[in-house]
Write a protein that holds these residues in place. Structure first.
Motif, PDB file in Angstrom:
ATOM      1  N   GLY A  69     -21.780  39.632   0.689  1.00 27.56           N
ATOM      2  CA  GLY A  69     -21.646  38.508   0.282  1.00 27.56           C
ATOM      3  C   GLY A  69     -20.846  37.848   0.904  1.00 27.56           C
ATOM      4  O   GLY A  69     -20.349  36.646   0.659  1.00 27.56           O
ATOM      5  N   LEU A  70     -19.818  38.051   2.723  1.00 27.45           N
ATOM      6  CA  LEU A  70     -19.368  37.135   3.641  1.00 27.45           C
ATOM      7  C   LEU A  70     -19.896  36.113   3.673  1.00 27.45           C
ATOM      8  O   LEU A  70     -21.685  35.995   4.483  1.00 27.45           O
ATOM      9  CB  LEU A  70     -18.571  38.418   4.313  1.00 27.45           C
ATOM     10  N   PRO A  71     -19.606  34.473   3.945  1.00 29.39           N
ATOM     11  CA  PRO A  71     -20.458  33.710   4.962  1.00 29.39           C
ATOM     12  C   PRO A  71     -20.318  34.335   6.593  1.00 29.39           C
ATOM     13  O   PRO A  71     -19.535  35.096   7.027  1.00 29.39           O
ATOM     14  CB  PRO A  71     -19.109  32.959   4.637  1.00 29.39           C
ATOM     15  N   ALA A  72     -22.118  34.005   6.930  1.00 33.25           N
ATOM     16  CA  ALA A  72     -22.145  34.777   8.131  1.00 33.25           C
ATOM     17  C   ALA A  72     -21.533  34.363   8.925  1.00 33.25           C
ATOM     18  O   ALA A  72     -20.713  34.680  10.094  1.00 33.25           O
ATOM     19  CB  ALA A  72     -23.291  33.991   7.659  1.00 33.25           C
ATOM     20  N   ASP A  73     -20.745  32.678   8.630  1.00 29.11           N
ATOM     21  CA  ASP A  73     -19.606  32.982  10.140  1.00 29.11           C
ATOM     22  C   ASP A  73     -17.937  32.312   9.665  1.00 29.11           C
ATOM     23  O   ASP A  73     -17.407  32.479  10.457  1.00 29.11           O
ATOM     24  CB  ASP A  73     -19.550  30.771  10.143  1.00 29.11           C
ATOM     25  N   SER A  74     -18.174  34.020   9.486  1.00 25.03           N
ATOM     26  CA  SER A  74     -16.589  34.558   8.339  1.00 25.03           C
ATOM     27  C   SER A  74     -16.106  35.448   9.271  1.00 25.03           C
ATOM     28  O   SER A  74     -15.341  35.759   9.024  1.00 25.03           O
ATOM     29  CB  SER A  74     -15.937  34.345   7.123  1.00 25.03           C
ATOM     30  N   ARG A  75     -17.113  36.373  10.176  1.00 20.60           N
ATOM     31  CA  ARG A  75     -16.765  37.436  10.394  1.00 20.60           C
ATOM     32  C   ARG A  75     -15.515  37.271  11.255  1.00 20.60           C
ATOM     33  O   ARG A  75     -14.316  38.749  11.273  1.00 20.60           O
ATOM     34  CB  ARG A  75     -17.573  38.011  11.187  1.00 20.60           C
ATOM     35  N   ALA A  76     -15.618  36.977  11.945  1.00 17.57           N
ATOM     36  CA  ALA A  76     -14.038  36.421  13.195  1.00 17.57           C
ATOM     37  C   ALA A  76     -13.285  36.358  12.935  1.00 17.57           C
ATOM     38  O   ALA A  76     -12.045  36.785  13.282  1.00 17.57           O
ATOM     39  CB  ALA A  76     -14.150  35.381  14.393  1.00 17.57           C
ATOM     40  N   LEU A  77     -12.732  35.891  11.468  1.00 16.01           N
ATOM     41  CA  LEU A  77     -11.757  35.234  10.818  1.00 16.01           C
ATOM     42  C   LEU A  77     -11.418  36.829   9.950  1.00 16.01           C
ATOM     43  O   LEU A  77      -9.699  37.076   9.765  1.00 16.01           O
ATOM     44  CB  LEU A  77     -11.784  34.306   9.458  1.00 16.01           C
ATOM     45  N   LEU A  78     -12.402  37.896   9.405  1.00 15.24           N
ATOM     46  CA  LEU A  78     -11.991  38.215   8.478  1.00 15.24           C
ATOM     47  C   LEU A  78     -11.936  39.809   8.932  1.00 15.24           C
ATOM     48  O   LEU A  78     -10.870  40.740   9.090  1.00 15.24           O
ATOM     49  CB  LEU A  78     -12.867  38.033   7.491  1.00 15.24           C
ATOM     50  N   GLU A  79     -12.518  40.651   9.666  1.00 17.78           N
ATOM     51  CA  GLU A  79     -12.814  42.065  11.101  1.00 17.78           C
ATOM     52  C   GLU A  79     -11.090  41.884  11.569  1.00 17.78           C
ATOM     53  O   GLU A  79     -11.047  43.025  11.124  1.00 17.78           O
ATOM     54  CB  GLU A  79     -13.218  41.425  12.161  1.00 17.78           C
ATOM     55  N   PRO A  80      -9.676  40.810  11.517  1.00 19.06           N
ATOM     56  CA  PRO A  80      -8.686  41.885  12.536  1.00 19.06           C
ATOM     57  C   PRO A  80      -8.060  42.033  10.775  1.00 19.06           C
ATOM     58  O   PRO A  80      -6.470  43.533  10.717  1.00 19.06           O
ATOM     59  CB  PRO A  80      -8.615  40.293  12.622  1.00 19.06           C
ATOM     60  N   LEU A  81      -8.762  41.648   9.580  1.00 20.14           N
ATOM     61  CA  LEU A  81      -7.724  41.942   8.426  1.00 20.14           C
ATOM     62  C   LEU A  81      -8.522  43.400   7.733  1.00 20.14           C
ATOM     63  O   LEU A  81      -7.774  43.793   6.833  1.00 20.14           O
ATOM     64  CB  LEU A  81      -8.234  40.929   7.760  1.00 20.14           C
ATOM     65  N   VAL A  82      -9.295  43.921   7.900  1.00 19.79           N
ATOM     66  CA  VAL A  82     -10.192  44.537   7.251  1.00 19.79           C
ATOM     67  C   VAL A  82      -9.582  45.868   7.737  1.00 19.79           C
ATOM     68  O   VAL A  82      -9.386  46.401   8.733  1.00 19.79           O
ATOM     69  CB  VAL A  82     -11.510  44.814   7.562  1.00 19.79           C
ATOM     70  N   VAL A  83      -9.294  47.176   7.082  1.00 24.50           N
ATOM     71  CA  VAL A  83      -8.878  48.380   7.034  1.00 24.50           C
ATOM     72  C   VAL A  83      -9.002  49.601   7.013  1.00 24.50           C
ATOM     73  O   VAL A  83      -9.074  50.171   6.645  1.00 24.50           O
ATOM     74  CB  VAL A  83      -7.049  48.193   6.134  1.00 24.50           C
ATOM     75  N   HIS A  84     -10.443  49.240   5.250  1.00 26.34           N
ATOM     76  CA  HIS A  84     -11.719  50.343   5.126  1.00 26.34           C
ATOM     77  C   HIS A  84     -12.946  49.313   5.431  1.00 26.34           C
ATOM     78  O   HIS A  84     -13.237  48.060   5.017  1.00 26.34           O
ATOM     79  CB  HIS A  84     -11.114  50.917   4.028  1.00 26.34           C
ATOM     80  N   PRO A 103     -22.896  47.446   1.088  1.00 30.66           N
ATOM     81  CA  PRO A 103     -21.534  47.839   2.185  1.00 30.66           C
ATOM     82  C   PRO A 103     -20.578  47.077   1.228  1.00 30.66           C
ATOM     83  O   PRO A 103     -20.141  45.986   1.020  1.00 30.66           O
ATOM     84  CB  PRO A 103     -21.549  47.996   3.911  1.00 30.66           C
ATOM     85  N   TYR A 104     -18.835  47.926   1.427  1.00 32.69           N
ATOM     86  CA  TYR A 104     -18.299  46.994   0.917  1.00 32.69           C
ATOM     87  C   TYR A 104     -16.349  48.021   1.790  1.00 32.69           C
ATOM     88  O   TYR A 104     -16.876  48.623   1.979  1.00 32.69           O
ATOM     89  CB  TYR A 104     -17.451  48.500  -0.500  1.00 32.69           C
ATOM     90  N   VAL A 105     -15.868  46.034   1.781  1.00 28.76           N
ATOM     91  CA  VAL A 105     -14.693  46.512   2.882  1.00 28.76           C
ATOM     92  C   VAL A 105     -13.061  45.728   1.851  1.00 28.76           C
ATOM     93  O   VAL A 105     -13.462  45.226   0.749  1.00 28.76           O
ATOM     94  CB  VAL A 105     -15.146  45.175   3.760  1.00 28.76           C
ATOM     95  N   CYS A 106     -12.069  46.632   2.340  1.00 27.44           N
ATOM     96  CA  CYS A 106     -11.019  46.357   2.276  1.00 27.44           C
ATOM     97  C   CYS A 106     -10.119  45.871   2.913  1.00 27.44           C
ATOM     98  O   CYS A 106      -9.854  46.085   4.082  1.00 27.44           O
ATOM     99  CB  CYS A 106     -10.512  47.472   1.986  1.00 27.44           C
ATOM    100  N   VAL A 107      -9.184  44.742   2.237  1.00 27.40           N
ATOM    101  CA  VAL A 107      -8.351  44.078   3.453  1.00 27.40           C
ATOM    102  C   VAL A 107      -6.185  43.994   2.270  1.00 27.40           C
ATOM    103  O   VAL A 107      -6.523  44.190   1.002  1.00 27.40           O
ATOM    104  CB  VAL A 107      -8.486  42.550   2.766  1.00 27.40           C
ATOM    105  N   THR A 108      -5.672  44.094   3.245  1.00 25.41           N
ATOM    106  CA  THR A 108      -5.056  44.497   2.273  1.00 25.41           C
ATOM    107  C   THR A 108      -3.987  43.714   3.057  1.00 25.41           C
ATOM    108  O   THR A 108      -3.239  43.244   3.332  1.00 25.41           O
ATOM    109  CB  THR A 108      -3.955  46.224   2.591  1.00 25.41           C
ATOM    110  N   ALA A 109      -2.212  43.232   1.504  1.00 25.23           N
ATOM    111  CA  ALA A 109      -1.904  42.724   1.737  1.00 25.23           C
ATOM    112  C   ALA A 109      -0.846  42.572   3.033  1.00 25.23           C
ATOM    113  O   ALA A 109      -0.692  41.985   3.510  1.00 25.23           O
ATOM    114  CB  ALA A 109      -0.570  42.273   0.664  1.00 25.23           C
ATOM    115  N   GLU A 110      -0.800  44.426   3.034  1.00 25.40           N
ATOM    116  CA  GLU A 110      -0.032  44.501   4.444  1.00 25.40           C
ATOM    117  C   GLU A 110      -0.526  44.300   6.400  1.00 25.40           C
ATOM    118  O   GLU A 110       0.403  43.361   6.777  1.00 25.40           O
ATOM    119  CB  GLU A 110       0.259  46.000   4.729  1.00 25.40           C
ATOM    120  N   ARG A 111      -1.719  44.251   5.950  1.00 21.25           N
ATOM    121  CA  ARG A 111      -2.438  43.949   6.867  1.00 21.25           C
ATOM    122  C   ARG A 111      -2.920  42.468   6.985  1.00 21.25           C
ATOM    123  O   ARG A 111      -2.414  41.553   8.081  1.00 21.25           O
ATOM    124  CB  ARG A 111      -3.836  44.445   7.184  1.00 21.25           C
ATOM    125  N   LEU A 112      -2.607  41.670   5.727  1.00 20.96           N
ATOM    126  CA  LEU A 112      -2.851  40.345   5.960  1.00 20.96           C
ATOM    127  C   LEU A 112      -1.700  39.577   6.171  1.00 20.96           C
ATOM    128  O   LEU A 112      -1.074  38.619   7.592  1.00 20.96           O
ATOM    129  CB  LEU A 112      -2.800  39.455   4.683  1.00 20.96           C
TER     130      LEU A 112
END
Length: 399
Positions: A69-84, A103-112
């Protein structure tokens, strides 16, 4: 000067107002952090201030998303935030168990928090003002609790949902999650998004489990209810009891998070014209029927990175229009759930829904449902427990 201090880097004039920023963001949550990251990646010279009343950004949260469900152009923004990242996930009901291959991905407050702090430190004209509470927020200025006034070409308000305004217009998603360190490894390979096999109380009740490491899980007690009250001790005890039933040997509770998210059943009025542009939950940028916010927050961040500072309102309005019809249908589903089913029958709606084709389920989470999808969701044999009289009245009357 430390750019993450509570003092402004911009000079102050005699009236107490700082020299103007290009953009000031009030609140340091998910949407605010993503907007800051996208904006500084696109325009690193931006004069940016993030004002957060807490001691750090992002609070104490975990955000997950179906990667499809991610926007196609959002990978570069999101990838550094993904922890799982997991290749699949599972749901469980009394009469249905299903593994979904999305597939399912997780972002944490600590990483953000870590990522935004690092990017702001590296930007020449950006700063964090932590421990700074905004008392008055206007489209081009904000007044802090200590009397300072910050001015900007545009102010974005990302302070989150407001409870208590019109409780009858909402259902509520209430949750308490415990991050558990285990004394021995668990056997879960993928997230358990919804285990609704237990006793139903106060609405749809289910447990959510994320396997974070071999000896670490997040277990969350969640309820979709018409009542916003959350008994913290009771939720905590249920989460620990569920962990025990799953054979998890708990060594320690390392973190706790909780929340009460309003789930609208009708369209909300626009903010007053004098108010600052709203992002995040308060701006309506979330999935009304699930509470998922990360996919739309990414869209907001990317749109604003192109539009700020002059075209922010226009960009936000265009984004709202782009999924207004989808959000309207999701609010209608909320009304059907919260107004047409007794507490102990709400899970029947989801048990039926998760029997639908997986591609349809994915489009539902993305807010990209086709007309055929909507018909498939609403038509056919209705879930047990529904009040058909109330449902028929609502189908034609909910905005």
């Amino acid at each position: 000067m430390d750019k993450s201090s509570a003092q402004p880097a911009a000079a102050s004039n005699r009236s107490g107002a700082s020299q103007p920023y290009d953009v000031a963001i009030v609140g340091g949550g998910l949407s605010a952090g993503l907007v800051a990251l996208a904006l500084l990646a696109r325009r690193p010279q931006t004069r940016l201030a993030i004002v957060e009343r807490g001691p750090r950004l992002a609070g104490n949260h975990t955000w997950c998303v179906h990667e499809d469900g991610l926007p196609a152009d959002s990978r570069a923004l999101l990838e550094p935030l993904v922890v799982h990242r997991w290749a699949e996930h599972e749901v469980r009901f009394p009469r249905r168990r299903r593994v979904l291959r999305s597939p399912y991905v997780c972002v944490t407050a600590e990483r953000l928090n870590e990522r935004v702090q690092a990017v702001v430190r590296a930007a020449p004209h950006a700063e964090l003002q932590l421990g700074a509470e905004a008392m008055e927020v206007a489209p081009r200025s904000l007044r802090l609790a200590d009397g300072r006034v910050l001015s900007a070409q545009v102010v974005l308000d990302g302070r989150g949902p407001r409870l208590g305004l019109n409780e009858a217009a909402f259902g509520y998603q209430k949750f308490l999650g415990l991050e558990l360190r285990l004394a021995r490894a668990h056997a879960f390979r993928a997230p358990l998004l919804m285990d609704a096999t237990g006793v139903q109380q106060d609405g749809l009740r289910f447990f959510y489990l994320l396997p974070l490491a071999a000896d670490r899980v997040l277990v969350e007690d969640t309820c979709f209810s018409v009542r916003p009250e959350l008994d913290r001790e009771r939720y905590r005890a249920r989460a620990l009891a569920y962990a025990a039933r799953q054979g998890l040997l708990v060594d320690a509770v390392t973190r706790e998070e909780m929340g009460v998210l309003p789930m609208p059943m009708q369209e909300q009025s626009d903010p007053p014209r004098a108010a600052a542009a709203q992002i995040g939950y308060a701006g309506g940028f979330f999935h009304p029927a699930t509470g998922y916010s990360l996919p739309i927050a990414l869209r907001v961040a990317l749109a604003l990175a192109e539009a700020l500072p002059r075209e922010a309102e226009r960009a936000l309005a265009a984004l709202r229009r782009s999924y207004a019809d989808q959000a309207r249908f999701a609010r209608r589903l909320n009304a059907l759930l919260f107004r047409c089913f007794p507490d102990d029958a709400m899970r029947n709606v989801f048990e039926r829904f998760f029997g639908l084709p997986e591609a349809l389920i994915n489009r539902f989470y993305r807010l990209e449902m086709t007309r055929a999808d909507r018909a498939r969701i609403l038509l056919g044999r209705p879930p047990e427990g529904i009040s058909l009289r109330k449902a028929l009245a609502l189908i034609g009357g909910v905005s």
